[in-house]
Scaffold this motif. Structure first.
Motif, PDB file in Angstrom:
ATOM      1  N   LYS A   1     -42.929  11.213  28.836  1.00 11.21           N
ATOM      2  CA  LYS A   1     -43.676  12.116  27.977  1.00 11.21           C
ATOM      3  C   LYS A   1     -43.049  13.500  28.056  1.00 11.21           C
ATOM      4  O   LYS A   1     -42.607  13.941  29.119  1.00 11.21           O
ATOM      5  CB  LYS A   1     -45.124  12.162  28.458  1.00 11.21           C
ATOM      6  N   VAL A   2     -43.010  14.190  26.934  1.00 10.21           N
ATOM      7  CA  VAL A   2     -42.462  15.544  26.921  1.00 10.21           C
ATOM      8  C   VAL A   2     -43.507  16.497  27.473  1.00 10.21           C
ATOM      9  O   VAL A   2     -44.662  16.485  27.066  1.00 10.21           O
ATOM     10  CB  VAL A   2     -42.061  15.949  25.493  1.00 10.21           C
TER      11      VAL A   2
ATOM     12  N   GLY B   1     -38.238  16.107  29.203  1.00 11.48           N
ATOM     13  CA  GLY B   1     -38.660  14.767  28.818  1.00 11.48           C
ATOM     14  C   GLY B   1     -37.485  13.911  28.419  1.00 11.48           C
ATOM     15  O   GLY B   1     -36.343  14.221  28.708  1.00 11.48           O
ATOM     16  N   GLY B   2     -37.814  12.802  27.732  1.00 20.01           N
ATOM     17  CA  GLY B   2     -36.764  11.902  27.275  1.00 20.01           C
ATOM     18  C   GLY B   2     -36.706  10.638  28.109  1.00 20.01           C
ATOM     19  O   GLY B   2     -37.186  10.614  29.230  1.00 20.01           O
ATOM     20  N   GLY B   3     -36.140   9.590  27.537  1.00 18.63           N
ATOM     21  CA  GLY B   3     -35.996   8.336  28.257  1.00 18.63           C
ATOM     22  C   GLY B   3     -37.331   7.728  28.622  1.00 18.63           C
ATOM     23  O   GLY B   3     -37.564   7.365  29.776  1.00 18.63           O
ATOM     24  N   TYR B   4     -38.222   7.636  27.633  1.00 16.21           N
ATOM     25  CA  TYR B   4     -39.561   7.080  27.809  1.00 16.21           C
ATOM     26  C   TYR B   4     -40.501   7.993  28.586  1.00 16.21           C
ATOM     27  O   TYR B   4     -41.639   7.627  28.869  1.00 16.21           O
ATOM     28  CB  TYR B   4     -39.520   5.707  28.497  1.00 16.21           C
TER      29      TYR B   4
ATOM     30  N   PHE C   1     -35.185  21.117  27.242  1.00 17.49           N
ATOM     31  CA  PHE C   1     -35.195  21.624  25.873  1.00 17.49           C
ATOM     32  C   PHE C   1     -35.751  23.043  25.831  1.00 17.49           C
ATOM     33  O   PHE C   1     -36.586  23.434  26.648  1.00 17.49           O
ATOM     34  CB  PHE C   1     -36.099  20.756  24.980  1.00 17.49           C
TER      35      PHE C   1
END
Lengths: 114, 111
Positions: free
Chosen positions: B98-99, B93-96, B34
């Motif tokens: 942490k970002v 991040g993403g898919g459980y 991102f």
């Protein structure tokens, strides 16, 4: 998407006092996140707040200093306790679009501790 | 653990100049990548994203391509405007997961 409202937007606080920041989301969400952004710095995750259970704190953050409430699926509060000037930061509430990593943020609460 | 490294700022450009903000990452698994933007006095907002290798995210004239071979996600814009002045954060991040955010790069565009 989600619309997140935080208040206060800014405050000036005296050393040793506590302040509670409120975060309201316009939809039900499983997890809410609290971040700290110190002046000129990146975002640091303080804790993850799940409804109906205790918040999960990241390394370096403790519940006594940053108690969190999560009474329902649209609301959370973060308290900054016994503040010192080092707590002067922007505190951001955030939610995630389910499991995508895409975060939506409130406008932040800018705290200045004198 | 996962990490994101961004080029240090501030970056100062003249209006209509070409922009590149470098971002590299280390991660286990295959996270989404991102770019977030923070305009003065505001919270962060998502600028663009890419969810898998070779994906290109784009928005408002900004682009970034998910390069797995170089573990990079550089942000580019062909012609910046004064209104693009902000702090830009690379994140994964993403898919459980942490970002994780980079340190942010401040961009100042002068007329």
């Amino acid at each position: 998407s989600a619309v997140i409202s935080q208040k206060p937007s800014r405050d000036i606080c005296q050393r040793g006092t506590s302040l509670t920041i409120q975060c309201q989301v316009d939809s039900q969400v499983t997890m809410m996140f609290w971040y700290r952004q110190q002046p000129g710095q990146s975002l640091t995750l303080i804790a993850t707040a799940n409804q109906g259970s205790e918040a999960t704190y990241e390394s370096g953050f403790v519940i006594d200093k940053f108690p969190i409430s999560r009474p329902n699926l649209t609301f959370s509060t973060l308290t900054v306790s016994n503040m010192s000037p080092e707590d002067s930061s922007i505190y951001l509430c955030s939610v995630e679009q389910e499991n995508t990593g895409e975060l939506f943020f409130g406008e932040g609460s800018r705290l200045t501790v004198l | 653990g996962d990490s994101v490294t961004q080029m240090e700022g501030p970056v100062t450009l003249s209006e209509e100049a070409f922009l590149t903000i470098n971002c590299t990452y280390t991660a286990t698994g295959y996270p989404s990548l991102f770019w977030y933007v923070q305009y003065p006095g505001e919270g962060l907002q998502l600028l663009l994203k890419a969810t898998k290798a070779d994906d290109k995210g784009s928005n408002k004239g900004f682009e970034a391509t998910y390069r797995k071979e170089t573990t990079s996600f550089h942000l580019e814009k062909g012609s910046v405007q004064v209104s693009d002045s902000a702090v830009y954060f690379c994140a994964l991040g993403g898919g459980y997961q942490k970002v994780t955010f980079g340190t942010g790069t401040k961009l100042q565009v002068i007329p």
